[in-house]
Write a protein that holds these residues in place. Structure first.
Motif, PDB file in Angstrom:
ATOM      1  N   SER A 103       0.841  -1.191   0.000  1.00  0.00           N
ATOM      2  CA  SER A 103       0.000   0.000   0.000  1.00  0.00           C
ATOM      3  C   SER A 103       0.871   1.234   0.000  1.00  0.00           C
ATOM      4  CB  SER A 103      -0.933   0.010   1.213  1.00  0.00           C
ATOM      5  OG  SER A 103      -0.184   0.019   2.416  1.00  0.00           O
ATOM      6  N   LEU A 104       0.282   2.345  -0.373  1.00  0.00           N
ATOM      7  CA  LEU A 104       0.978   3.613  -0.360  1.00  0.00           C
ATOM      8  C   LEU A 104       0.798   4.261   1.013  1.00  0.00           C
ATOM      9  CD1 LEU A 104       2.574   5.613  -2.119  1.00  0.00           C
ATOM     10  CD2 LEU A 104       0.394   6.685  -2.710  1.00  0.00           C
ATOM     11  N   THR A 105       1.884   4.539   1.684  1.00  0.00           N
ATOM     12  CA  THR A 105       1.809   5.079   3.039  1.00  0.00           C
ATOM     13  C   THR A 105       1.840   6.601   3.013  1.00  0.00           C
ATOM     14  OG1 THR A 105       4.198   5.007   3.342  1.00  0.00           O
ATOM     15  CG2 THR A 105       2.941   3.051   3.981  1.00  0.00           C
ATOM     16  N   ASN A 106       1.435   7.175   4.123  1.00  0.00           N
ATOM     17  CA  ASN A 106       1.425   8.627   4.278  1.00  0.00           C
ATOM     18  C   ASN A 106       1.968   8.940   5.671  1.00  0.00           C
ATOM     19  OD1 ASN A 106       0.960  11.349   4.378  1.00  0.00           O
ATOM     20  ND2 ASN A 106      -1.260  11.229   4.134  1.00  0.00           N
ATOM     21  N   SER A 107       3.261   9.233   5.745  1.00  0.00           N
ATOM     22  CA  SER A 107       3.902   9.463   7.041  1.00  0.00           C
ATOM     23  C   SER A 107       3.445  10.760   7.704  1.00  0.00           C
ATOM     24  CB  SER A 107       5.424   9.474   6.887  1.00  0.00           C
ATOM     25  OG  SER A 107       5.825  10.509   6.003  1.00  0.00           O
ATOM     26  N   ALA A 108       2.784  11.648   6.948  1.00  0.00           N
ATOM     27  CA  ALA A 108       2.344  12.937   7.489  1.00  0.00           C
ATOM     28  C   ALA A 108       0.947  12.873   8.099  1.00  0.00           C
ATOM     29  CB  ALA A 108       2.380  14.007   6.405  1.00  0.00           C
ATOM     30  N   LEU A 109       0.354  11.697   8.197  1.00  0.00           N
ATOM     31  CA  LEU A 109      -0.979  11.581   8.796  1.00  0.00           C
ATOM     32  C   LEU A 109      -0.992  12.143  10.211  1.00  0.00           C
ATOM     33  CD1 LEU A 109      -2.489   8.073   7.912  1.00  0.00           C
ATOM     34  CD2 LEU A 109      -3.301  10.311   7.186  1.00  0.00           C
ATOM     35  N   LYS A 110      -2.102  12.760  10.578  1.00  0.00           N
ATOM     36  CA  LYS A 110      -2.254  13.295  11.928  1.00  0.00           C
ATOM     37  C   LYS A 110      -3.657  13.015  12.452  1.00  0.00           C
ATOM     38  CE  LYS A 110      -2.956  17.891   9.900  1.00  0.00           C
ATOM     39  NZ  LYS A 110      -2.476  19.293   9.877  1.00  0.00           N
ATOM     40  N   TRP A 111      -3.875  13.354  13.701  1.00  0.00           N
ATOM     41  CA  TRP A 111      -5.139  13.074  14.362  1.00  0.00           C
ATOM     42  C   TRP A 111      -6.294  13.802  13.677  1.00  0.00           C
ATOM     43  CZ3 TRP A 111      -6.070   9.996  18.681  1.00  0.00           C
ATOM     44  CH2 TRP A 111      -4.935   9.472  19.307  1.00  0.00           C
ATOM     45  N   GLU A 112      -7.403  13.108  13.530  1.00  0.00           N
ATOM     46  CA  GLU A 112      -8.656  13.768  13.141  1.00  0.00           C
ATOM     47  C   GLU A 112      -9.221  14.451  14.387  1.00  0.00           C
ATOM     48  OE1 GLU A 112     -11.600  11.444  10.834  1.00  0.00           O
ATOM     49  OE2 GLU A 112     -13.009  11.974  12.432  1.00  0.00           O
ATOM     50  N   THR A 113      -9.442  15.747  14.299  1.00  0.00           N
ATOM     51  CA  THR A 113      -9.828  16.532  15.466  1.00  0.00           C
ATOM     52  C   THR A 113     -11.237  17.087  15.309  1.00  0.00           C
ATOM     53  OG1 THR A 113      -7.522  17.195  15.795  1.00  0.00           O
ATOM     54  CG2 THR A 113      -9.209  18.478  16.936  1.00  0.00           C
ATOM     55  N   SER A 114     -12.041  16.898  16.331  1.00  0.00           N
ATOM     56  CA  SER A 114     -13.386  17.477  16.358  1.00  0.00           C
ATOM     57  C   SER A 114     -13.458  18.502  17.486  1.00  0.00           C
ATOM     58  CB  SER A 114     -14.451  16.401  16.567  1.00  0.00           C
ATOM     59  OG  SER A 114     -14.269  15.739  17.805  1.00  0.00           O
ATOM     60  N   THR A 115     -14.041  19.659  17.188  1.00  0.00           N
ATOM     61  CA  THR A 115     -14.228  20.715  18.176  1.00  0.00           C
ATOM     62  C   THR A 115     -15.719  20.987  18.315  1.00  0.00           C
ATOM     63  OG1 THR A 115     -14.133  22.544  16.571  1.00  0.00           O
ATOM     64  CG2 THR A 115     -12.047  21.740  17.465  1.00  0.00           C
ATOM     65  N   THR A 116     -16.171  21.189  19.535  1.00  0.00           N
ATOM     66  CA  THR A 116     -17.584  21.435  19.787  1.00  0.00           C
ATOM     67  C   THR A 116     -17.746  22.671  20.662  1.00  0.00           C
ATOM     68  OG1 THR A 116     -18.089  19.073  19.666  1.00  0.00           O
ATOM     69  CG2 THR A 116     -19.740  20.490  20.679  1.00  0.00           C
ATOM     70  N   LEU A 117     -18.538  23.608  20.173  1.00  0.00           N
ATOM     71  CA  LEU A 117     -18.931  24.790  20.938  1.00  0.00           C
ATOM     72  C   LEU A 117     -20.406  24.657  21.273  1.00  0.00           C
ATOM     73  CD1 LEU A 117     -18.437  27.667  22.060  1.00  0.00           C
ATOM     74  CD2 LEU A 117     -19.048  28.531  19.791  1.00  0.00           C
ATOM     75  N   ASN A 118     -20.719  24.695  22.569  1.00  0.00           N
ATOM     76  CA  ASN A 118     -22.102  24.518  23.018  1.00  0.00           C
ATOM     77  C   ASN A 118     -22.512  25.694  23.896  1.00  0.00           C
ATOM     78  OD1 ASN A 118     -24.278  22.084  23.332  1.00  0.00           O
ATOM     79  ND2 ASN A 118     -24.269  23.378  25.143  1.00  0.00           N
ATOM     80  N   MET A 119     -23.640  26.284  23.575  1.00  0.00           N
ATOM     81  CA  MET A 119     -24.208  27.375  24.366  1.00  0.00           C
ATOM     82  C   MET A 119     -25.604  26.964  24.820  1.00  0.00           C
ATOM     83  SD  MET A 119     -22.940  30.533  21.956  1.00  0.00           S
ATOM     84  CE  MET A 119     -23.197  29.544  20.469  1.00  0.00           C
ATOM     85  N   GLY A 120     -25.838  27.026  26.118  1.00  0.00           N
ATOM     86  CA  GLY A 120     -27.102  26.531  26.643  1.00  0.00           C
ATOM     87  C   GLY A 120     -27.696  27.399  27.724  1.00  0.00           C
ATOM     88  N   LEU A 121     -28.942  27.084  28.045  1.00  0.00           N
ATOM     89  CA  LEU A 121     -29.660  27.806  29.089  1.00  0.00           C
ATOM     90  C   LEU A 121     -30.599  26.841  29.799  1.00  0.00           C
ATOM     91  CD1 LEU A 121     -30.426  30.546  30.430  1.00  0.00           C
ATOM     92  CD2 LEU A 121     -32.282  30.688  28.747  1.00  0.00           C
ATOM     93  N   ASP A 122     -30.509  26.824  31.139  1.00  0.00           N
ATOM     94  CA  ASP A 122     -31.448  26.066  31.971  1.00  0.00           C
ATOM     95  C   ASP A 122     -32.414  27.055  32.607  1.00  0.00           C
ATOM     96  OD1 ASP A 122     -29.825  23.982  31.266  1.00  0.00           O
ATOM     97  OD2 ASP A 122     -28.916  23.729  33.242  1.00  0.00           O
ATOM     98  N   LEU A 123     -33.698  26.819  32.390  1.00  0.00           N
ATOM     99  CA  LEU A 123     -34.723  27.738  32.891  1.00  0.00           C
ATOM    100  C   LEU A 123     -35.794  26.950  33.631  1.00  0.00           C
ATOM    101  CD1 LEU A 123     -36.044  30.587  32.959  1.00  0.00           C
ATOM    102  CD2 LEU A 123     -37.166  29.973  30.787  1.00  0.00           C
ATOM    103  N   GLY A 124     -36.072  27.361  34.864  1.00  0.00           N
ATOM    104  CA  GLY A 124     -37.123  26.735  35.657  1.00  0.00           C
ATOM    105  C   GLY A 124     -38.063  27.779  36.211  1.00  0.00           C
ATOM    106  N   VAL A 125     -39.354  27.527  36.159  1.00  0.00           N
ATOM    107  CA  VAL A 125     -40.354  28.481  36.657  1.00  0.00           C
ATOM    108  C   VAL A 125     -41.281  27.769  37.641  1.00  0.00           C
ATOM    109  CG1 VAL A 125     -40.269  29.913  34.585  1.00  0.00           C
ATOM    110  CG2 VAL A 125     -41.878  28.012  34.692  1.00  0.00           C
ATOM    111  N   PHE A 126     -41.882  28.576  38.496  1.00  0.00           N
ATOM    112  CA  PHE A 126     -42.840  28.075  39.483  1.00  0.00           C
ATOM    113  C   PHE A 126     -42.226  26.946  40.326  1.00  0.00           C
ATOM    114  CE2 PHE A 126     -45.521  29.322  35.744  1.00  0.00           C
ATOM    115  CZ  PHE A 126     -45.895  30.556  36.244  1.00  0.00           C
ATOM    116  N   ASN A 127     -41.068  27.278  40.944  1.00  0.00           N
ATOM    117  CA  ASN A 127     -40.361  26.321  41.795  1.00  0.00           C
ATOM    118  C   ASN A 127     -39.977  25.059  41.019  1.00  0.00           C
ATOM    119  OD1 ASN A 127     -39.156  25.580  44.211  1.00  0.00           O
ATOM    120  ND2 ASN A 127     -40.994  24.552  44.978  1.00  0.00           N
ATOM    121  N   ASP A 128     -39.587  25.251  39.794  1.00  0.00           N
ATOM    122  CA  ASP A 128     -39.147  24.185  38.886  1.00  0.00           C
ATOM    123  C   ASP A 128     -40.259  23.181  38.562  1.00  0.00           C
ATOM    124  OD1 ASP A 128     -36.655  25.306  38.663  1.00  0.00           O
ATOM    125  OD2 ASP A 128     -35.678  23.927  40.066  1.00  0.00           O
TER     126      ASP A 128
END
Length: 218
Positions: free
Chosen positions: A101-126
């Motif tokens: 097979s043909l090799t690739n010595s420059a391979l590197k990690w596959e990287t995933s980045t996650t940005l999460n923005m959230g809000l928890d809201l409770g009313v009437f004593n949850d």
């Protein structure tokens, strides 16, 4: 701190011998939250009579993956960056060997980045609560098999190519319709959730065609 300010920091440093040059990858993460309903100024406001929980939060994290290398099209691809040889037929009375097979010595990690923005809201004593999240997930240096011209002697090789992105919203609504008055009393809780996500191809390796389409007519 003081049941108001929340902070979590984590750091990962992963290594794999499947990568010859880029053996290690650093993957940090951080998350923060604010219990706004615990603040004195909020407790004194008119909103506190209805809103029992108000918690904005945000998080960002990175993660590395090499799952693709274990399930390559040719089978288990344990040596994507090191040359592998196979034994061929007998030629002129001697054993022969070939490059598998043909090799690739420059391979590197596959990287995933996650940005999460959230809000928890409770009313009437949850008695009624809402959890909402908006996320953006990017996958960089996607590990994949790329087709190459047959005159090279090979049909494909493994490389890092492209960038993918997912964006979406997740919502969960909870309600305590009947709250039990004792530990073994009758209670009735209701919850419903909804999510939506869209996927985008942000970047692909150039193939000589406008928009990286598959053919000149597509």
């Amino acid at each position: 701190y003081d049941q108001k300010y929340l902070l979590t920091v984590n750091m990962r440093y992963d290594g794999s011998s499947r990568f010859k040059v880029n053996t290690y990858g650093f993957f940090p993460g951080v998350s923060a939250g604010w219990n706004l309903h615990q603040e004195n100024f909020f407790e004194k406001s008119a909103l506190s009579r209805f809103i029992s929980t108000l918690k904005p939060r945000v998080s960002y994290g990175e993660n590395g993956s090499l799952t693709f290398l274990g399930t390559d099209i040719a089978g288990t691809n344990y040596y994507p960056t090191s040359q592998v040889y196979g034994s061929g037929s007998v030629y002129n009375g001697s054993s022969s060997y070939y490059v598998g097979s043909l090799t690739n010595s420059a391979l590197k990690w596959e990287t995933s980045t996650t940005l999460n923005m959230g809000l928890d809201l409770g009313v009437f004593n949850d008695r009624l609560s809402l959890i909402g999240d908006y996320f953006i997930r990017n996958v960089y240096d996607k590990l994949a098999t790329l087709s190459i011209p047959a005159w090279t002697g090979f049909s494909t090789y493994t490389t890092n190519l492209g960038q993918l992105q997912n964006r979406g919203v997740e919502l969960e609504l909870k309600a305590r319709i009947i709250q039990p008055h004792s530990a073994d009393g009758l209670g009735w809780n209701f919850s419903i959730n909804m999510s939506t996500a869209k996927s985008y191809v942000i970047k692909l390796p150039p193939n000589g065609l406008p928009g990286n389409r598959e053919s000149a007519s597509s």
